[in-house]
Write a protein that holds these residues in place. Structure first.
Motif, PDB file in Angstrom:
ATOM      1  N   GLU A   1       0.822  -1.202   0.000  1.00 36.11           N
ATOM      2  CA  GLU A   1       0.000   0.000   0.000  1.00 36.11           C
ATOM      3  C   GLU A   1       0.861   1.259   0.000  1.00 36.11           C
ATOM      4  O   GLU A   1       0.457   2.306  -0.529  1.00 36.11           O
ATOM      5  CB  GLU A   1      -0.928  -0.009   1.219  1.00 36.11           C
ATOM      6  CG  GLU A   1      -2.040   1.005   1.158  1.00 36.11           C
ATOM      7  CD  GLU A   1      -3.042   0.791   2.284  1.00 36.11           C
ATOM      8  OE1 GLU A   1      -2.815   1.342   3.376  1.00 36.11           O
ATOM      9  OE2 GLU A   1      -4.031   0.072   2.077  1.00 36.11           O
TER      10      GLU A   1
ATOM     11  N   THR B   1       6.440  -2.380  -4.183  1.00 34.40           N
ATOM     12  CA  THR B   1       5.838  -3.442  -4.997  1.00 34.40           C
ATOM     13  C   THR B   1       6.711  -4.690  -5.135  1.00 34.40           C
ATOM     14  O   THR B   1       6.246  -5.716  -5.640  1.00 34.40           O
ATOM     15  CB  THR B   1       5.528  -2.911  -6.405  1.00 34.40           C
ATOM     16  OG1 THR B   1       6.742  -2.426  -7.004  1.00 34.40           O
ATOM     17  CG2 THR B   1       4.512  -1.776  -6.336  1.00 34.40           C
TER      18      THR B   1
ATOM     19  N   ARG C   1     -10.211  -1.892   0.443  1.00 41.27           N
ATOM     20  CA  ARG C   1     -11.212  -0.904   0.039  1.00 41.27           C
ATOM     21  C   ARG C   1     -12.505  -1.049   0.846  1.00 41.27           C
ATOM     22  O   ARG C   1     -13.218  -0.070   1.066  1.00 41.27           O
ATOM     23  CB  ARG C   1     -11.519  -1.049  -1.455  1.00 41.27           C
ATOM     24  CG  ARG C   1     -10.431  -0.482  -2.360  1.00 41.27           C
ATOM     25  CD  ARG C   1     -10.936  -0.274  -3.782  1.00 41.27           C
ATOM     26  NE  ARG C   1     -11.216  -1.531  -4.456  1.00 41.27           N
ATOM     27  CZ  ARG C   1     -10.347  -2.182  -5.206  1.00 41.27           C
ATOM     28  NH1 ARG C   1      -9.119  -1.698  -5.358  1.00 41.27           N
ATOM     29  NH2 ARG C   1     -10.686  -3.308  -5.806  1.00 41.27           N
TER      30      ARG C   1
ATOM     31  N   TRP D   1      -1.588 -12.867  -7.419  1.00 42.64           N
ATOM     32  CA  TRP D   1      -3.032 -12.739  -7.215  1.00 42.64           C
ATOM     33  C   TRP D   1      -3.374 -12.108  -5.879  1.00 42.64           C
ATOM     34  O   TRP D   1      -4.399 -11.425  -5.739  1.00 42.64           O
ATOM     35  CB  TRP D   1      -3.707 -14.112  -7.327  1.00 42.64           C
ATOM     36  CG  TRP D   1      -3.173 -15.125  -6.347  1.00 42.64           C
ATOM     37  CD1 TRP D   1      -2.235 -16.082  -6.586  1.00 42.64           C
ATOM     38  CD2 TRP D   1      -3.531 -15.257  -4.964  1.00 42.64           C
ATOM     39  NE1 TRP D   1      -1.978 -16.813  -5.441  1.00 42.64           N
ATOM     40  CE2 TRP D   1      -2.760 -16.323  -4.432  1.00 42.64           C
ATOM     41  CE3 TRP D   1      -4.414 -14.590  -4.113  1.00 42.64           C
ATOM     42  CZ2 TRP D   1      -2.862 -16.731  -3.103  1.00 42.64           C
ATOM     43  CZ3 TRP D   1      -4.511 -14.994  -2.775  1.00 42.64           C
ATOM     44  CH2 TRP D   1      -3.742 -16.060  -2.294  1.00 42.64           C
ATOM     45  N   TRP D   2      -2.551 -12.355  -4.856  1.00 40.34           N
ATOM     46  CA  TRP D   2      -2.824 -11.874  -3.503  1.00 40.34           C
ATOM     47  C   TRP D   2      -2.869 -10.351  -3.435  1.00 40.34           C
ATOM     48  O   TRP D   2      -3.527  -9.794  -2.548  1.00 40.34           O
ATOM     49  CB  TRP D   2      -1.764 -12.404  -2.533  1.00 40.34           C
ATOM     50  CG  TRP D   2      -0.391 -11.878  -2.789  1.00 40.34           C
ATOM     51  CD1 TRP D   2       0.559 -12.416  -3.609  1.00 40.34           C
ATOM     52  CD2 TRP D   2       0.181 -10.691  -2.229  1.00 40.34           C
ATOM     53  NE1 TRP D   2       1.698 -11.633  -3.608  1.00 40.34           N
ATOM     54  CE2 TRP D   2       1.491 -10.580  -2.763  1.00 40.34           C
ATOM     55  CE3 TRP D   2      -0.273  -9.722  -1.344  1.00 40.34           C
ATOM     56  CZ2 TRP D   2       2.340  -9.526  -2.430  1.00 40.34           C
ATOM     57  CZ3 TRP D   2       0.566  -8.665  -1.004  1.00 40.34           C
ATOM     58  CH2 TRP D   2       1.857  -8.585  -1.550  1.00 40.34           C
ATOM     59  N   ARG D   3      -2.183  -9.680  -4.367  1.00 43.16           N
ATOM     60  CA  ARG D   3      -2.153  -8.220  -4.347  1.00 43.16           C
ATOM     61  C   ARG D   3      -3.532  -7.634  -4.615  1.00 43.16           C
ATOM     62  O   ARG D   3      -3.978  -6.721  -3.913  1.00 43.16           O
ATOM     63  CB  ARG D   3      -1.133  -7.717  -5.384  1.00 43.16           C
ATOM     64  CG  ARG D   3       0.269  -8.241  -5.143  1.00 43.16           C
ATOM     65  CD  ARG D   3       1.241  -7.825  -6.214  1.00 43.16           C
ATOM     66  NE  ARG D   3       2.564  -8.420  -5.994  1.00 43.16           N
ATOM     67  CZ  ARG D   3       3.710  -7.786  -6.162  1.00 43.16           C
ATOM     68  NH1 ARG D   3       3.715  -6.528  -6.566  1.00 43.16           N
ATOM     69  NH2 ARG D   3       4.863  -8.406  -5.955  1.00 43.16           N
ATOM     70  N   GLU D   4      -4.211  -8.158  -5.635  1.00 42.36           N
ATOM     71  CA  GLU D   4      -5.560  -7.677  -5.925  1.00 42.36           C
ATOM     72  C   GLU D   4      -6.528  -8.042  -4.809  1.00 42.36           C
ATOM     73  O   GLU D   4      -7.400  -7.246  -4.434  1.00 42.36           O
ATOM     74  CB  GLU D   4      -6.054  -8.272  -7.245  1.00 42.36           C
ATOM     75  CG  GLU D   4      -7.439  -7.769  -7.652  1.00 42.36           C
ATOM     76  CD  GLU D   4      -7.899  -8.324  -8.986  1.00 42.36           C
ATOM     77  OE1 GLU D   4      -9.064  -8.091  -9.349  1.00 42.36           O
ATOM     78  OE2 GLU D   4      -7.099  -8.999  -9.663  1.00 42.36           O
ATOM     79  N   VAL D   5      -6.367  -9.251  -4.238  1.00 44.83           N
ATOM     80  CA  VAL D   5      -7.211  -9.662  -3.114  1.00 44.83           C
ATOM     81  C   VAL D   5      -7.034  -8.705  -1.941  1.00 44.83           C
ATOM     82  O   VAL D   5      -8.011  -8.279  -1.311  1.00 44.83           O
ATOM     83  CB  VAL D   5      -6.869 -11.110  -2.696  1.00 44.83           C
ATOM     84  CG1 VAL D   5      -7.545 -11.461  -1.366  1.00 44.83           C
ATOM     85  CG2 VAL D   5      -7.295 -12.098  -3.771  1.00 44.83           C
TER      86      VAL D   5
ATOM     87  N   GLU E   1      -5.954  -5.559  -2.045  1.00 41.92           N
ATOM     88  CA  GLU E   1      -6.488  -4.240  -2.389  1.00 41.92           C
ATOM     89  C   GLU E   1      -8.008  -4.200  -2.277  1.00 41.92           C
ATOM     90  O   GLU E   1      -8.589  -3.237  -1.764  1.00 41.92           O
ATOM     91  CB  GLU E   1      -6.040  -3.862  -3.795  1.00 41.92           C
ATOM     92  CG  GLU E   1      -4.548  -3.566  -3.904  1.00 41.92           C
ATOM     93  CD  GLU E   1      -4.088  -3.371  -5.336  1.00 41.92           C
ATOM     94  OE1 GLU E   1      -4.954  -3.434  -6.237  1.00 41.92           O
ATOM     95  OE2 GLU E   1      -2.879  -3.159  -5.562  1.00 41.92           O
ATOM     96  N   GLN E   2      -8.678  -5.244  -2.754  1.00 41.68           N
ATOM     97  CA  GLN E   2     -10.135  -5.301  -2.665  1.00 41.68           C
ATOM     98  C   GLN E   2     -10.595  -5.334  -1.217  1.00 41.68           C
ATOM     99  O   GLN E   2     -11.559  -4.661  -0.840  1.00 41.68           O
ATOM    100  CB  GLN E   2     -10.651  -6.517  -3.422  1.00 41.68           C
ATOM    101  CG  GLN E   2     -10.508  -6.417  -4.933  1.00 41.68           C
ATOM    102  CD  GLN E   2     -11.013  -7.658  -5.647  1.00 41.68           C
ATOM    103  OE1 GLN E   2     -11.321  -8.672  -5.020  1.00 41.68           O
ATOM    104  NE2 GLN E   2     -11.088  -7.595  -6.974  1.00 41.68           N
TER     105      GLN E   2
END
Length: 396
Positions: free
Chosen positions: A184, A188, A211, A201-205, A207-208
């Motif tokens: 965050e 990266t 939020r 994949w864990w990065r998008e998980v 971030e979601q």
């Protein structure tokens, strides 16, 4: 100091509530795994690996995970032949571990203390387990065996349902929080997490989940990553996966998730029962800890946290009983007169109470419904989980 899961804590981990929970699950489940799978295995043989064994025993003299594994195996040594491997990469810790293992080897147990990283010994362990059940306990501090290495271990020759292969591993919530926070802040380069998870994949998980979470709260992130990790490993290896959060205290964020993998409905059932019992032990330990502090402050007798924790256990047991009864009604209604054996439907019967309900909860629920004429028990079974249940005649 023993290595293994400390959740950032130093000192004798046997006094921490999260260790009480983990050790209860490990001992209760391992005992059943060795007994059940070993009963039909060739020569009654089973292989067990502790891949991050630490010293094996706390400085206080109390057993840590490795010695608890040995004690559990020792209980069954007259009826099962168990080969156990304990791996530790820290040299000083390995020397202490080797001394603990030697005590058990001296009384005839087939146990070995191996130096180095667990990845260096996986081939040896798998070879030793050829044709017989294998249980792996992977409890690292931080990132553990990579996704691809774990996948490779659980597929190939270990892909079939038998001989059984099961895993109980620690997926660090502290690591997930730390790495997600770094991501965050724009950092990266998180190769260690990418390797552990088998991709980015864990990065998008993360971030979601962030939020949707309150500001500053990373708890939804660690639950989301652990759940998706368990799902992906389970899907890749064709195994049932169960992530269980483990806490230091009530109201705290989890320190780690114990993630369990099995191909057997028996495994899901027995693990659910072990976790439900461990949760009760965890509450009681918290109560004892708090009452000890009161006594040290000269306030004993004014309030009992032990009593308060027992009330919490009772409240959860009441809720779990009602939930399981509803689940039983639904499953019996759908199966009709054909009926089913309880152990064949662990996910459906434990439902949302998985981790709270125990085997006793389900069997009590079944007998309560039978007494009310809502179900019929047609075969009591040698074990409660083997009970067969069906819809009664319409005239009942």
């Amino acid at each position: 100091m023993a290595t293994g899961t400390k959740g950032g804590l130093l000192g004798d981990g046997d006094q921490h509530a999260q260790s009480v929970f983990k050790h209860h699950v490990l001992q209760a489940y391992l005992r059943m795994f060795v007994a059940m799978t070993g009963s039909t295995a060739r020569d009654k043989r089973v292989v067990v690996l502790d891949g991050f064994a630490g010293r094996g025993r706390y400085d206080s003299g109390q057993p840590a995970s490795a010695e608890l594994i040995l004690q559990t195996i020792a209980e069954l040594k007259t009826s099962r032949k168990v080969t156990s491997f304990f791996v530790e990469k820290n040299r000083a810790d390995h020397q202490v571990l080797a001394g603990v293992i030697a005590e058990y080897a001296a009384v005839g147990m087939d146990a070995s203390a191996l130096p180095g990283k667990v990845e260096e010994h996986l081939e040896q362990v798998v070879t030793a387990a050829a044709g017989v059940p294998l249980f792996l306990f992977l409890d690292p501090c931080g990132a553990g065996v990579s996704f691809e290495r774990l996948k490779g271990l659980l597929t190939g020759p270990r892909q079939p349902h038998k001989p059984q292969t099961e895993v109980l591993l620690n997926f660090s919530a502290d690591l997930s929080r730390r790495i997600a926070g770094a991501l965050e802040r724009g950092r990266t380069d998180q190769q260690a997490m990418d390797t552990a998870c088998g991709g980015v994949w864990w990065r998008e998980v993360a971030e979601q989940a962030r939020r949707k979470a309150p500001t500053g709260n990373f708890e939804p992130v660690v639950h989301a990553i652990a759940a998706e990790y368990a799902r992906r490993v389970g899907a890749a290896c064709r195994m049932n996966a169960v992530p269980i959060p483990v806490y230091r205290e009530i109201g705290h964020q989890p320190i780690y998730h114990l993630v369990f993998f099995t191909r057997s409905p028996f495994g899901l059932w027995v693990f659910g029962d072990a976790v439900g019992q461990a949760r009760q032990a965890w509450f009681r330990h918290l109560g004892q800890q708090r009452d000890t502090k009161l006594a040290m402050q000269g306030l004993a007798g004014l309030w009992s946290y032990g009593d308060d924790m027992q009330q919490q256990i009772d409240r959860e047991a009441k809720w779990a009983m009602a939930h399981v009864m509803d689940n039983l009604r639904r499953e019996v209604s759908q199966s009709g007169r054909a009926g089913f054996q309880l152990v064949d439907r662990p996910r459906q019967l434990f439902g949302s109470a998985y981790g709270i309900a125990t085997e006793q909860t389900i069997t009590r629920a079944a007998r309560t419904l039978e007494a009310a004429g809502e179900v019929e028990i047609v075969a009591p079974g040698h074990r409660p989980r083997q009970m067969r249940i069906r819809k009664p005649h319409s005239g009942r």
